[in-house]
Design a protein around this motif. Sequence first.
Motif, mmCIF file in Angstrom:
data_model
loop_
_atom_site.group_PDB
_atom_site.id
_atom_site.type_symbol
_atom_site.label_atom_id
_atom_site.label_comp_id
_atom_site.label_asym_id
_atom_site.label_seq_id
_atom_site.Cartn_x
_atom_site.Cartn_y
_atom_site.Cartn_z
ATOM 1 N N THR A 192 0.837 -1.194 0.000
ATOM 2 C CA THR A 192 0.000 0.000 0.000
ATOM 3 C C THR A 192 0.878 1.252 0.000
ATOM 4 O O THR A 192 1.792 1.379 0.822
ATOM 5 C CB THR A 192 -0.926 0.017 1.219
ATOM 6 N N TYR A 193 0.588 2.157 -0.929
ATOM 7 C CA TYR A 193 1.338 3.414 -1.043
ATOM 8 C C TYR A 193 0.372 4.582 -0.843
ATOM 9 O O TYR A 193 -0.585 4.754 -1.601
ATOM 10 C CB TYR A 193 2.021 3.511 -2.410
ATOM 11 N N LYS A 194 0.617 5.374 0.192
ATOM 12 C CA LYS A 194 -0.222 6.515 0.517
ATOM 13 C C LYS A 194 0.279 7.748 -0.219
ATOM 14 O O LYS A 194 1.484 8.033 -0.240
ATOM 15 C CB LYS A 194 -0.220 6.761 2.023
ATOM 16 N N VAL A 195 -0.654 8.469 -0.851
ATOM 17 C CA VAL A 195 -0.293 9.668 -1.609
ATOM 18 C C VAL A 195 0.073 10.785 -0.623
ATOM 19 O O VAL A 195 -0.711 11.123 0.261
ATOM 20 C CB VAL A 195 -1.447 10.123 -2.524
ATOM 21 N N ARG A 196 1.281 11.328 -0.817
ATOM 22 C CA ARG A 196 1.752 12.413 0.031
ATOM 23 C C ARG A 196 1.631 13.748 -0.711
ATOM 24 O O ARG A 196 1.466 13.773 -1.937
ATOM 25 C CB ARG A 196 3.204 12.163 0.435
ATOM 26 N N PRO A 232 -3.710 13.977 -1.727
ATOM 27 C CA PRO A 232 -3.032 13.550 -0.497
ATOM 28 C C PRO A 232 -3.973 12.739 0.394
ATOM 29 O O PRO A 232 -5.117 13.131 0.637
ATOM 30 C CB PRO A 232 -2.631 14.874 0.159
ATOM 31 N N GLY A 233 -3.495 11.601 0.839
ATOM 32 C CA GLY A 233 -4.306 10.707 1.663
ATOM 33 C C GLY A 233 -4.854 9.522 0.901
ATOM 34 O O GLY A 233 -5.228 8.515 1.500
ATOM 35 N N ASP A 234 -4.940 9.625 -0.456
ATOM 36 C CA ASP A 234 -5.385 8.486 -1.259
ATOM 37 C C ASP A 234 -4.392 7.320 -1.111
ATOM 38 O O ASP A 234 -3.212 7.535 -0.829
ATOM 39 C CB ASP A 234 -5.498 8.859 -2.738
ATOM 40 N N LYS A 235 -4.908 6.107 -1.339
ATOM 41 C CA LYS A 235 -4.054 4.922 -1.214
ATOM 42 C C LYS A 235 -4.100 4.108 -2.512
ATOM 43 O O LYS A 235 -5.175 3.867 -3.054
ATOM 44 C CB LYS A 235 -4.502 4.050 -0.043
ATOM 45 N N LEU A 236 -2.910 3.702 -2.965
ATOM 46 C CA LEU A 236 -2.791 2.805 -4.119
ATOM 47 C C LEU A 236 -2.289 1.457 -3.607
ATOM 48 O O LEU A 236 -1.231 1.377 -2.980
ATOM 49 C CB LEU A 236 -1.806 3.354 -5.150
ATOM 50 N N VAL A 237 -3.081 0.412 -3.865
ATOM 51 C CA VAL A 237 -2.701 -0.934 -3.441
ATOM 52 C C VAL A 237 -2.157 -1.675 -4.652
ATOM 53 O O VAL A 237 -2.834 -1.804 -5.675
ATOM 54 C CB VAL A 237 -3.903 -1.688 -2.833
ATOM 55 N N ILE A 238 -0.913 -2.164 -4.544
ATOM 56 C CA ILE A 238 -0.198 -2.748 -5.681
ATOM 57 C C ILE A 238 0.232 -4.175 -5.360
ATOM 58 O O ILE A 238 0.647 -4.467 -4.235
ATOM 59 C CB ILE A 238 1.036 -1.893 -6.039
ATOM 60 N N GLN A 239 0.125 -5.059 -6.350
ATOM 61 C CA GLN A 239 0.666 -6.412 -6.271
ATOM 62 C C GLN A 239 1.535 -6.663 -7.494
ATOM 63 O O GLN A 239 1.133 -6.375 -8.625
ATOM 64 C CB GLN A 239 -0.451 -7.462 -6.212
ATOM 65 N N LYS A 240 2.725 -7.209 -7.258
ATOM 66 C CA LYS A 240 3.650 -7.492 -8.349
ATOM 67 C C LYS A 240 3.663 -8.984 -8.674
ATOM 68 O O LYS A 240 3.289 -9.814 -7.840
ATOM 69 C CB LYS A 240 5.056 -7.035 -7.970
ATOM 70 N N THR A 241 4.116 -9.286 -9.881
ATOM 71 C CA THR A 241 4.292 -10.678 -10.282
ATOM 72 C C THR A 241 5.612 -11.198 -9.703
ATOM 73 O O THR A 241 6.389 -10.439 -9.120
ATOM 74 C CB THR A 241 4.304 -10.809 -11.813
ATOM 75 N N THR A 242 5.855 -12.479 -9.878
ATOM 76 C CA THR A 242 7.074 -13.082 -9.322
ATOM 77 C C THR A 242 8.341 -12.512 -9.957
ATOM 78 O O THR A 242 9.409 -12.542 -9.343
ATOM 79 C CB THR A 242 7.047 -14.605 -9.529
ATOM 80 N N ASP A 243 8.212 -11.959 -11.195
ATOM 81 C CA ASP A 243 9.384 -11.372 -11.835
ATOM 82 C C ASP A 243 9.466 -9.860 -11.626
ATOM 83 O O ASP A 243 10.216 -9.156 -12.304
ATOM 84 C CB ASP A 243 9.417 -11.695 -13.333
ATOM 85 N N GLY A 244 8.664 -9.331 -10.682
ATOM 86 C CA GLY A 244 8.781 -7.934 -10.290
ATOM 87 C C GLY A 244 7.980 -6.951 -11.107
ATOM 88 O O GLY A 244 8.085 -5.737 -10.897
ATOM 89 N N LEU A 246 4.287 -5.220 -12.562
ATOM 90 C CA LEU A 246 2.981 -4.897 -11.986
ATOM 91 C C LEU A 246 1.944 -5.905 -12.456
ATOM 92 O O LEU A 246 1.737 -6.095 -13.660
ATOM 93 C CB LEU A 246 2.550 -3.484 -12.398
ATOM 94 N N GLY A 247 1.260 -6.554 -11.499
ATOM 95 C CA GLY A 247 0.233 -7.534 -11.851
ATOM 96 C C GLY A 247 -1.169 -7.090 -11.482
ATOM 97 O O GLY A 247 -2.146 -7.476 -12.127
ATOM 98 N N HIS A 248 -1.275 -6.242 -10.445
ATOM 99 C CA HIS A 248 -2.598 -5.798 -9.981
ATOM 100 C C HIS A 248 -2.465 -4.459 -9.267
ATOM 101 O O HIS A 248 -1.474 -4.195 -8.582
ATOM 102 C CB HIS A 248 -3.204 -6.837 -9.030
ATOM 103 N N LEU A 249 -3.482 -3.599 -9.460
ATOM 104 C CA LEU A 249 -3.549 -2.313 -8.758
ATOM 105 C C LEU A 249 -4.999 -1.967 -8.510
ATOM 106 O O LEU A 249 -5.846 -2.166 -9.389
ATOM 107 C CB LEU A 249 -2.879 -1.223 -9.591
ATOM 108 N N HIS A 250 -5.304 -1.461 -7.320
ATOM 109 C CA HIS A 250 -6.642 -0.913 -7.099
ATOM 110 C C HIS A 250 -6.573 0.338 -6.245
ATOM 111 O O HIS A 250 -5.689 0.493 -5.408
ATOM 112 C CB HIS A 250 -7.615 -1.958 -6.522
ATOM 113 N N LYS A 251 -7.530 1.228 -6.508
ATOM 114 C CA LYS A 251 -7.575 2.534 -5.847
ATOM 115 C C LYS A 251 -9.028 2.911 -5.614
ATOM 116 O O LYS A 251 -9.866 2.800 -6.521
ATOM 117 C CB LYS A 251 -6.879 3.581 -6.717
ATOM 118 N N ARG A 252 -9.326 3.352 -4.421
ATOM 119 C CA ARG A 252 -10.686 3.744 -4.077
ATOM 120 C C ARG A 252 -11.023 5.070 -4.760
ATOM 121 O O ARG A 252 -10.280 6.049 -4.636
ATOM 122 C CB ARG A 252 -10.809 3.872 -2.560
#
Length: 553
Positions: A192-196, A232-244, A246-252
């Motif tokens: 999870t990466y929070k927008v600053r 600011p305050g938004d959150k980006l949720v990221i999942q990577k594949t085994t080779d590094g 980007l495989g998935h991202l979701h944002k409210r």
Amino acid sequence: MKNSSIRNLDFKSRAGDFSFAPKKRSHKAKIGFASVAIASIIGVYSTFFQTSEADAKRSEQTAATASIAKAIDIDAKNPSSLAIPLPSNHEERAQGTNQDNDLDKSSEISEKKSDQIELSLPINAKAPSGFKIPLETSINKNSKPRTLNTNSKKTGSQKQPANSERKTENKNKLNSKIEPKAKTLSLAEEETYKVRKGDTLSSIFKRAKISAKELMLLTKVKHAKHLRKIFPGDKLVIQKTTDGKLGHLHKRIDISQTLVIDLKDDKFVSDIGVDKLDIRFNRISSVIDSSLYLSAKSAGLDDNTIMDLANIFGWDVDFALDIRRGDSFAIIFEEIYRNGELIKNGNIVAAEFVNRGNRFVALRYTDPKGNTSYFTPEGKSMKKAFLRAPVDFRRISSHFKKQRWHPVLGKKRPHRGVDYAASIGTPIKASGDGKIIFRGWKGGYGRTVILKHGSKYTTLYGHMSKYRGGLKTGSRVKQGQIIGYVGKSGLATGPHLHYEFRVNGLHRNPVTVKLPDSAPIAKSYRKDFKSKTANVLAELNTYSKTILALRDN
């Protein structure tokens, strides 16, 4: 064909059959010549349809001769009616083909209504000259012999599919191939990466160690506009594949919608997920000890709901000056749940505020046209034509006075407005709907905006640090719209808003002047208003009485 035994036979050719018409001879001679002719035909077929096994060939010829002889015995009086049809798959292709022998002149076999004569020919037999095997026919040496029936009622027993039909069939076979299954990605744990403040997508992806190429591809998906809007305050949720990668991202996006982006078959695809919200109602009341904010906070209200409460009663109650110990409030408000979890408080649907013994009640109502506002139980608007205070202030630093000592000029002068002390940059709002008639520098007022509200009222806002962009002299504004920001331009010792309220050109005290009411509910909506607010008003009254009884005890 120059066989002397059939030299006297006449060959009559018709489409699809061979008919043999012998010369005038005796009955027995007819039978003899017919036998010889048929045997010759069998010989021709044997020559053209050679099989790979000699024993099978001889057995087939023997069986065919026996069948024909039997047919001749049965129909010996009419030997000219004997007809042997060619195989149906050669029948159409036999027409128009030039052959080397006299047999080549005949291309069809006449209809035969007598008993059945069957010739069993192997599928791998060699076809006669001039006949073509259909392209779709597959020759298999292990296939069983095909049976030809001479008892068909029509010359062409079964037509072959047209070329266009065969092409369509072949195309359908190609299209019916099974699609390959989508690759199943193996994803790592969520990060999870929070927008600053000051963040961009590029800086966030750099922190997440995702390449600029992937970011570029993400910005081209269908719902990319929701990804580009980050605060600011938004959150980006990221999942990577085994080779590094980007495989998935979701944002409210909001409380009910989520942007979802997945990697599928080496491409990014996006979708909007929608959550079902559940709205419940809650009730809270409190007695004020020191301030509305602290009392409401201790009662369990969040900041947004407290501000909504102050805005509803802000036309009747000055929460900076009028609040007294012992004042109270009671509200019924919405709570919004998502998947059983409380997300936030919703709208206030009914509220009561008691100030210095005066009871004020507000009910939320949406008319059939979709306009929503708060009204008294009698249908009068809680909203006044003007805000009592056009800025969120800490304190009043200087009141409306006929004479006061000017801190800069060092002498007494009338103070025909109210000074609201606030931090530099605090938004200043239009106190009512109106039109900008002045925007610029005005002597000791510094940066100033003057609004005209109809033909009777004007308001002045002085000492601004800057103006709101996009507005100019002649622009129309709505009540509560930001027109500038608090500063200390002109003759000022500290940041504050100097606010004046004029009626027909005469200055009035903005804190005490009687403000005109907004329009009440239209007569056509009165009945609808009463029916929609009756239950919540009854609940508010019962709740208020219960709380009052508990306090007395």
